[in-house]
Scaffold this active site. Structure first.
Site, PDB file in Angstrom:
ATOM      1  NE  ARG A  67       2.014   4.100  -6.995  1.00 45.25           N
ATOM      2  CZ  ARG A  67       0.841   3.521  -6.786  1.00 45.25           C
ATOM      3  NH1 ARG A  67       0.545   3.069  -5.587  1.00 45.25           N
ATOM      4  NH2 ARG A  67      -0.015   3.383  -7.763  1.00 45.25           N
TER       5      ARG A  67
ATOM      6  CG  HIS B 279      -1.922   0.992   1.319  1.00 39.26           C
ATOM      7  ND1 HIS B 279      -3.210   0.766   0.855  1.00 39.26           N
ATOM      8  CD2 HIS B 279      -1.906   2.268   1.776  1.00 39.26           C
ATOM      9  CE1 HIS B 279      -3.930   1.855   1.023  1.00 39.26           C
ATOM     10  NE2 HIS B 279      -3.173   2.789   1.581  1.00 39.26           N
TER      11      HIS B 279
ATOM     12  CG  ASP C  85       1.904   4.799 -10.493  1.00 40.14           C
ATOM     13  OD1 ASP C  85       2.776   5.129  -9.666  1.00 40.14           O
ATOM     14  OD2 ASP C  85       1.084   3.887 -10.283  1.00 40.14           O
TER      15      ASP C  85
ATOM     16  NE  ARG D  14      -2.342   6.871  -8.834  1.00 38.87           N
ATOM     17  CZ  ARG D  14      -3.356   7.556  -9.367  1.00 38.87           C
ATOM     18  NH1 ARG D  14      -3.122   8.588 -10.140  1.00 38.87           N
ATOM     19  NH2 ARG D  14      -4.593   7.183  -9.142  1.00 38.87           N
TER      20      ARG D  14
HETATM   21  N1  LIG Z   1      -0.762  11.989  -7.798  1.00 36.20           N
HETATM   22  C1  LIG Z   1      -1.868  11.597  -7.166  1.00 36.20           C
HETATM   23  N2  LIG Z   1      -1.809  10.547  -6.335  1.00 36.20           N
HETATM   24  C2  LIG Z   1      -2.927  10.156  -5.713  1.00 36.20           C
HETATM   25  C3  LIG Z   1      -4.162  10.816  -5.877  1.00 36.20           C
HETATM   26  N3  LIG Z   1      -5.085  10.191  -5.105  1.00 36.20           N
HETATM   27  C4  LIG Z   1      -4.434   9.175  -4.477  1.00 36.20           C
HETATM   28  N4  LIG Z   1      -3.141   9.146  -4.857  1.00 36.20           N
HETATM   29  C5  LIG Z   1      -2.069   8.225  -4.473  1.00 36.20           C
HETATM   30  O1  LIG Z   1      -2.334   6.985  -5.088  1.00 36.20           O
HETATM   31  C6  LIG Z   1      -1.637   5.974  -4.363  1.00 36.20           C
HETATM   32  C7  LIG Z   1      -2.574   4.778  -4.170  1.00 36.20           C
HETATM   33  O2  LIG Z   1      -1.787   3.683  -3.899  1.00 36.20           O
HETATM   34  P1  LIG Z   1      -2.279   2.258  -3.363  1.00 36.20           P
HETATM   35  O3  LIG Z   1      -3.193   2.438  -2.220  1.00 36.20           O
HETATM   36  O4  LIG Z   1      -1.032   1.452  -3.161  1.00 36.20           O
HETATM   37  O5  LIG Z   1      -3.153   1.623  -4.454  1.00 36.20           O
HETATM   38  P2  LIG Z   1      -3.255   1.626  -5.996  1.00 36.20           P
HETATM   39  O6  LIG Z   1      -1.984   1.906  -6.711  1.00 36.20           O
HETATM   40  O7  LIG Z   1      -4.376   2.525  -6.288  1.00 36.20           O
HETATM   41  O8  LIG Z   1      -3.614   0.125  -6.384  1.00 36.20           O
HETATM   42  P3  LIG Z   1      -4.450  -1.003  -5.658  1.00 36.20           P
HETATM   43  O9  LIG Z   1      -3.420  -1.962  -5.147  1.00 36.20           O
HETATM   44  O10 LIG Z   1      -5.303  -1.596  -6.716  1.00 36.20           O
HETATM   45  O11 LIG Z   1      -5.235  -0.355  -4.584  1.00 36.20           O
HETATM   46  C8  LIG Z   1      -1.154   6.603  -3.073  1.00 36.20           C
HETATM   47  O12 LIG Z   1       0.242   6.902  -3.143  1.00 36.20           O
HETATM   48  C9  LIG Z   1      -1.957   7.910  -3.004  1.00 36.20           C
HETATM   49  O13 LIG Z   1      -1.291   8.952  -2.313  1.00 36.20           O
HETATM   50  C10 LIG Z   1      -4.209  11.932  -6.758  1.00 36.20           C
HETATM   51  O14 LIG Z   1      -5.234  12.553  -6.980  1.00 36.20           O
HETATM   52  N5  LIG Z   1      -3.033  12.275  -7.374  1.00 36.20           N
END
Ligand SMILES: Nc1nc2c(ncn2[C@@H]2O[C@H](COP(=O)(O)OP(=O)(O)OP(=O)(O)O)[C@@H](O)[C@H]2O)c(=O)[nH]1
Length: 231
Positions: free
Chosen positions: A152, A73, A150, A118
């Protein structure tokens, strides 16, 4: 420490490359760091006690055929701490704990990576939020700021999984809907075998109850249409 009626153990890892502190929350008595017992140069008994090396028992062998559940996560301050209705991150974190806890014998880990937004960091993510206020979606907002959709990477998660002894042939069950995460963790050369991909609910009851749940829907729609998430 005790929580949810069972033992969880919090491991803190520091990435020597960028000094970020990642966390592994292990559920049950089976998954423990392998390296924690290793003596560090010049450390005293007090140092070992303080960093948890002496009190920690090794993970108990787990005999069941079922592979441990793993959630990797990424940090989301807005979703996890300030209850943002724009994403489902907080719900997914709780849901991961619930899914692991619901197992007949809880056996799993949540690896919490400090790659906010991300991978672009909180400051840039808040700028992305301001762009979203103007109508841009999450991917467009990242790109306007000069970042990929993304940014990451999952090398630290792979190393943590190795340290927790989860690179064995028993494999893991990965909680995700993210195809890129799946590739990065279970791809060739990582040594991690993914036996099963468990979908993690993106819209839990609490996110549906959120006042502005249409924002969550458009966030999820962008994930699905532009980023290939399986939702
Ligand atoms: N740049 C950006 N990042 C976001 C936004 N909303 C959420 N995030 C980021 O998205 C990321 C979500 O990561 P995870 O919870 O690991 O999940 P995921 O990549 O969505 O994938 P799953 O494993 O399917 O849940 C986190 O780092 C959040 O901070 C946004 O509006 N913009």
């Amino acid at each position: 420490m005790g929580t949810l009626g069972l033992n969880i153990f919090l491991h803190l890892y520091r990435d020597q490359r960028d000094q970020k502190e990642h966390l592994a929350i292990t559920f049950g008595d089976f998954i423990r760091s392998r390296s924690i017992q290793t003596e560090q140069p010049g450390e005293t008994i007090k140092d070992r006690i303080l960093r948890g090396a002496d009190g920690l028992q090794a993970g108990k062998p787990f005999n069941a055929k079922v592979a441990p559940l793993v959630r990797v996560h990424s940090e989301c301050f807005t979703g996890e701490v300030t209850w943002s209705a724009r994403c489902d991150c907080g719900d997914q974190l709780q849901e991961a704990a619930r899914i692991i806890h619901r197992e007949p014998v809880p056996h799993g880990v949540i690896i919490y990576l400090r790659q906010e937004g991300r991978g672009i960091g909180l400051e840039q993510k808040l700028k992305a939020y301001n762009l979203q206020d103007l109508g841009f979606d999450t991917v467009e907002a990242n790109e306007i700021l000069g970042f990929p959709a993304d940014a990451r990477e999952y090398g630290a998660a792979v190393e943590i999984l190795h340290d927790l002894g989860l690179a064995g042939e028993n494999g893991i069950r990965l909680l995700t809907n993210n195809p890129e995460k799946l590739r990065a963790i279970g791809g060739s050369g990582t040594g991690i075998i993914i036996r099963e991909v468990v979908s993690i609910a993106s819209l839990t009851e609490s996110s549906l109850r959120k006042k502005h749940s249409s924002e969550v829907y458009s966030y999820l729609r962008t994930k699905s249409v532009k980023m290939g998430y399986i939702l």
